[in-house]
Design an enzyme around this catalytic site. Structure first.
Site, PDB file in Angstrom:
ATOM      1  CG  HIS A   1      -2.096  -0.701   1.015  1.00 63.35           C
ATOM      2  ND1 HIS A   1      -2.195  -2.369   1.010  1.00 63.35           N
ATOM      3  CD2 HIS A   1      -3.484  -0.590   0.387  1.00 63.35           C
ATOM      4  CE1 HIS A   1      -3.316  -2.708   0.709  1.00 63.35           C
ATOM      5  NE2 HIS A   1      -4.283  -1.743   0.150  1.00 63.35           N
TER       6      HIS A   1
ATOM      7  CD1 TRP B   1      -5.773  -3.575  -4.726  1.00 62.25           C
ATOM      8  CD2 TRP B   1      -3.675  -2.894  -5.165  1.00 62.25           C
ATOM      9  NE1 TRP B   1      -5.068  -3.148  -3.701  1.00 62.25           N
ATOM     10  CE2 TRP B   1      -3.831  -2.658  -3.849  1.00 62.25           C
ATOM     11  CE3 TRP B   1      -2.452  -2.737  -5.659  1.00 62.25           C
ATOM     12  CZ2 TRP B   1      -2.836  -2.468  -3.124  1.00 62.25           C
ATOM     13  CZ3 TRP B   1      -1.453  -2.205  -5.219  1.00 62.25           C
ATOM     14  CH2 TRP B   1      -1.641  -2.114  -3.662  1.00 62.25           C
TER      15      TRP B   1
END
Length: 135
Positions: A22, A76
């Site tokens: 992240h 993702w």
């Protein structure tokens, strides 16, 4: 502006890698989230339970419901499958959370604070707040 909160489950031992990914989120992914109307997005971790708590601020006219159809979002999800509980399509398993309290400070027009050094009932983290005016 709407706010959504949800919980997800991280797999044991994956905290550092989840944070790393992240921290290095792909610019294309961030752009897709913004394009969908998500203006503010945070994820918190409860290290005791490995529960992740996401909070999104979403525009009233957002298209976030279309995100699962976007190639970058699916890519993702595929990249995160080894870190968290996922559905058969690799989307994260999410549990919606119910808002129990919210305070919006956008109505605060003026306040003064001085550091008093004490943490008593009249102070906030050692700051004595005066002249608070709500509108």
């Amino acid at each position: 502006m709407k706010r959504y909160a949800f919980a997800m489950q991280l797999k044991p031992g994956k905290e550092a890698e989840y944070k790393k990914r992240h921290d290095e989120i792909w610019p294309e992914m961030k752009a897709e989230l913004a394009k969908a109307g998500i203006s503010d997005y945070s994820i918190y971790l409860d290290p005791k339970t490995l529960r992740l708590f996401g909070i999104q601020h979403v525009a009233d006219d957002a298209t976030d419901d279309l995100l699962p159809t976007k190639a970058i979002v699916r890519k993702w999800w595929d990249s995160m499958v080894d870190l968290m509980e996922t559905n058969p399509d690799n989307s994260p398993v999410t549990d919606p959370l119910v808002e129990m309290f919210h305070m919006d400070w956008t109505g605060v027009r003026f306040f003064q604070a001085r550091f008093c050094g004490w943490r008593c009932n009249d102070c906030y983290n050692g700051f004595f707040v005066t002249n608070l005016r709500m509108e």
